[in-house]
Design a protein around this motif. Structure first.
Motif, PDB file in Angstrom:
ATOM      1  N   LEU A  74     -30.424  10.254  20.416  1.00 41.58           N
ATOM      2  CA  LEU A  74     -31.586  10.881  21.062  1.00 41.58           C
ATOM      3  C   LEU A  74     -32.540  11.330  19.968  1.00 41.58           C
ATOM      4  O   LEU A  74     -32.160  12.099  19.081  1.00 41.58           O
ATOM      5  N   MET A  75     -33.787  10.877  20.020  1.00 39.16           N
ATOM      6  CA  MET A  75     -34.783  11.235  19.020  1.00 39.16           C
ATOM      7  C   MET A  75     -35.652  12.381  19.539  1.00 39.16           C
ATOM      8  O   MET A  75     -36.064  12.394  20.710  1.00 39.16           O
ATOM      9  N   LEU A  76     -35.943  13.337  18.646  1.00 41.23           N
ATOM     10  CA  LEU A  76     -36.832  14.452  18.957  1.00 41.23           C
ATOM     11  C   LEU A  76     -38.036  14.389  18.032  1.00 41.23           C
ATOM     12  O   LEU A  76     -37.903  14.121  16.842  1.00 41.23           O
ATOM     13  N   THR A  77     -39.217  14.672  18.575  1.00 41.43           N
ATOM     14  CA  THR A  77     -40.413  14.666  17.727  1.00 41.43           C
ATOM     15  C   THR A  77     -41.561  15.416  18.377  1.00 41.43           C
ATOM     16  O   THR A  77     -41.615  15.552  19.604  1.00 41.43           O
ATOM     17  N   ALA A  78     -42.438  15.919  17.536  1.00 46.36           N
ATOM     18  CA  ALA A  78     -43.660  16.558  18.028  1.00 46.36           C
ATOM     19  C   ALA A  78     -44.791  15.536  18.133  1.00 46.36           C
ATOM     20  O   ALA A  78     -45.891  15.872  18.569  1.00 46.36           O
ATOM     21  N   ILE A  79     -44.514  14.306  17.744  1.00 45.65           N
ATOM     22  CA  ILE A  79     -45.539  13.252  17.769  1.00 45.65           C
ATOM     23  C   ILE A  79     -45.494  12.549  19.125  1.00 45.65           C
ATOM     24  O   ILE A  79     -44.618  11.735  19.388  1.00 45.65           O
ATOM     25  N   ASP A  80     -46.440  12.866  19.984  1.00 45.95           N
ATOM     26  CA  ASP A  80     -46.458  12.275  21.331  1.00 45.95           C
ATOM     27  C   ASP A  80     -47.391  11.070  21.354  1.00 45.95           C
ATOM     28  O   ASP A  80     -48.494  11.121  21.880  1.00 45.95           O
ATOM     29  N   SER A  81     -46.912   9.990  20.760  1.00 45.07           N
ATOM     30  CA  SER A  81     -47.729   8.773  20.737  1.00 45.07           C
ATOM     31  C   SER A  81     -46.855   7.587  21.089  1.00 45.07           C
ATOM     32  O   SER A  81     -45.654   7.574  20.821  1.00 45.07           O
ATOM     33  N   ALA A  82     -47.478   6.582  21.685  1.00 44.71           N
ATOM     34  CA  ALA A  82     -46.733   5.384  22.058  1.00 44.71           C
ATOM     35  C   ALA A  82     -46.147   4.703  20.830  1.00 44.71           C
ATOM     36  O   ALA A  82     -45.009   4.227  20.842  1.00 44.71           O
ATOM     37  N   ALA A  83     -46.907   4.670  19.734  1.00 45.11           N
ATOM     38  CA  ALA A  83     -46.445   4.003  18.518  1.00 45.11           C
ATOM     39  C   ALA A  83     -45.190   4.681  17.973  1.00 45.11           C
ATOM     40  O   ALA A  83     -44.252   4.016  17.518  1.00 45.11           O
ATOM     41  N   SER A  84     -45.157   6.009  18.021  1.00 44.88           N
ATOM     42  CA  SER A  84     -43.988   6.742  17.533  1.00 44.88           C
ATOM     43  C   SER A  84     -42.765   6.458  18.396  1.00 44.88           C
ATOM     44  O   SER A  84     -41.661   6.259  17.886  1.00 44.88           O
ATOM     45  N   LYS A  85     -42.964   6.439  19.710  1.00 48.19           N
ATOM     46  CA  LYS A  85     -41.868   6.146  20.629  1.00 48.19           C
ATOM     47  C   LYS A  85     -41.340   4.726  20.426  1.00 48.19           C
ATOM     48  O   LYS A  85     -40.128   4.496  20.397  1.00 48.19           O
ATOM     49  N   VAL A  86     -42.250   3.776  20.271  1.00 50.81           N
ATOM     50  CA  VAL A  86     -41.851   2.381  20.071  1.00 50.81           C
ATOM     51  C   VAL A  86     -41.056   2.241  18.772  1.00 50.81           C
ATOM     52  O   VAL A  86     -40.026   1.558  18.731  1.00 50.81           O
ATOM     53  N   ALA A  87     -41.514   2.919  17.704  1.00 47.93           N
ATOM     54  CA  ALA A  87     -40.813   2.840  16.425  1.00 47.93           C
ATOM     55  C   ALA A  87     -39.394   3.370  16.537  1.00 47.93           C
ATOM     56  O   ALA A  87     -38.447   2.778  16.008  1.00 47.93           O
ATOM     57  N   ALA A  88     -39.246   4.494  17.259  1.00 48.89           N
ATOM     58  CA  ALA A  88     -37.924   5.098  17.422  1.00 48.89           C
ATOM     59  C   ALA A  88     -37.004   4.194  18.240  1.00 48.89           C
ATOM     60  O   ALA A  88     -35.845   3.970  17.878  1.00 48.89           O
ATOM     61  N   LEU A  89     -37.522   3.673  19.342  1.00 47.63           N
ATOM     62  CA  LEU A  89     -36.710   2.820  20.207  1.00 47.63           C
ATOM     63  C   LEU A  89     -36.365   1.505  19.518  1.00 47.63           C
ATOM     64  O   LEU A  89     -35.251   0.998  19.645  1.00 47.63           O
ATOM     65  N   ASP A  90     -37.326   0.935  18.770  1.00 48.20           N
ATOM     66  CA  ASP A  90     -37.057  -0.300  18.039  1.00 48.20           C
ATOM     67  C   ASP A  90     -36.043  -0.088  16.923  1.00 48.20           C
ATOM     68  O   ASP A  90     -35.334  -1.018  16.523  1.00 48.20           O
ATOM     69  N   ALA A  91     -35.958   1.138  16.423  1.00 55.10           N
ATOM     70  CA  ALA A  91     -34.993   1.437  15.369  1.00 55.10           C
ATOM     71  C   ALA A  91     -33.577   1.568  15.915  1.00 55.10           C
ATOM     72  O   ALA A  91     -32.620   1.598  15.144  1.00 55.10           O
ATOM     73  N   GLY A  92     -33.472   1.644  17.249  1.00 56.53           N
ATOM     74  CA  GLY A  92     -32.148   1.712  17.858  1.00 56.53           C
ATOM     75  C   GLY A  92     -31.872   2.949  18.672  1.00 56.53           C
ATOM     76  O   GLY A  92     -30.754   3.137  19.156  1.00 56.53           O
ATOM     77  N   ALA A  93     -32.882   3.825  18.842  1.00 56.98           N
ATOM     78  CA  ALA A  93     -32.681   5.035  19.637  1.00 56.98           C
ATOM     79  C   ALA A  93     -32.488   4.677  21.108  1.00 56.98           C
ATOM     80  O   ALA A  93     -33.033   3.684  21.604  1.00 56.98           O
TER      81      ALA A  93
END
Length: 222
Positions: A74-93
């Motif tokens: 589970l990834m946590l972040t203060a960055i609410d952007s589609a690019a940040s979410k995509v990067a996290a999910l593509d990394a395996g989250a």
């Protein structure tokens, strides 16, 4: 959990512990990776912006995935952007939660990820006359409901997931507390005593057996 904000990590640590989870905490991505390599966890909660690795939490997620393909992340972040979410999910989250968030939502997502994990055991366990429901955190024996604290529940849960197996005190501490536990040495016998008092009525057999020098077990004839 790897979270560099000490205050946030402290609040989440307490909330997760109160929910019955044993939590190991790091504030550095490289140290978090080292901890995981030494002792794999059931679930990881990672911040995205972390010191210790050039790619922060995203790189940590990628490296964990190269070690384990099934541990929930589970990834946590203060960055609410589609690019940040995509990067996290593509990394395996497996999931993504944006700060600020409600503790109740975090705990619900943790429960959901643990239920879906390939290594997860059935949430409902039955050993003899004892029934334990992990989703509702309820325990029953011979039809009656038994109220347990979070730590008592965690100890009983571990014993019932290993019926007939002798479980050592150190195994119980790893499951119900965390790797940094430095409390008194009699904590496990104390909680076993608490459980025995709550689980057995006069005339009922003791569901927990003590194996001197080895640990404790729970059997189907309880």
């Amino acid at each position: 959990m790897v979270e560099d904000d000490v205050a946030i990590a402290s609040v989440l640590h307490q909330a997760l512990q109160e929910a019955g989870h044993a939590v190991d905490v790091s504030h550095d991505a490289a140290l978090g990776l080292e901890m995981f390599e030494i002792e794999p966890e059931d679930l990881l909660i990672l911040d995205i912006r972390l010191p210790g690795l050039a790619g922060g939490g995203v790189e940590l997620c990628q490296r964990v995935r190269s070690i384990s393909s099934d541990v929930p992340i589970l990834m946590l972040t203060a960055i609410d952007s589609a690019a940040s979410k995509v990067a996290a999910l593509d990394a395996g989250a497996d999931d993504y939660l944006t700060k600020p968030f409600h503790i109740e939502e975090l705990l619900a997502r943790v429960r959901a990820l643990l239920r879906r994990a390939p290594r997860a055991l059935p949430p409902r366990l039955t050993v003899g006359s004892l029934e334990l429901d992990g989703s509702t955190r309820r325990v029953r024996r011979s039809g009656r409901t038994i109220e347990l604290t979070a730590k008592e529940f965690a100890v009983l849960d571990y014993l019932m997931r290993h019926p007939g197996v002798i479980v050592s005190a150190s195994d119980l501490i790893d499951h119900a507390w965390d790797s940094n536990y430095e409390g008194y040495s009699n904590v496990v016998p104390t909680y076993i005593r608490y459980l025995r008092r709550k689980l057995s009525r006069p005339g009922e057999p003791d569901p927990i057996r003590t194996h001197r020098g080895s640990g404790y077990s729970i059997g189907a004839d309880t």
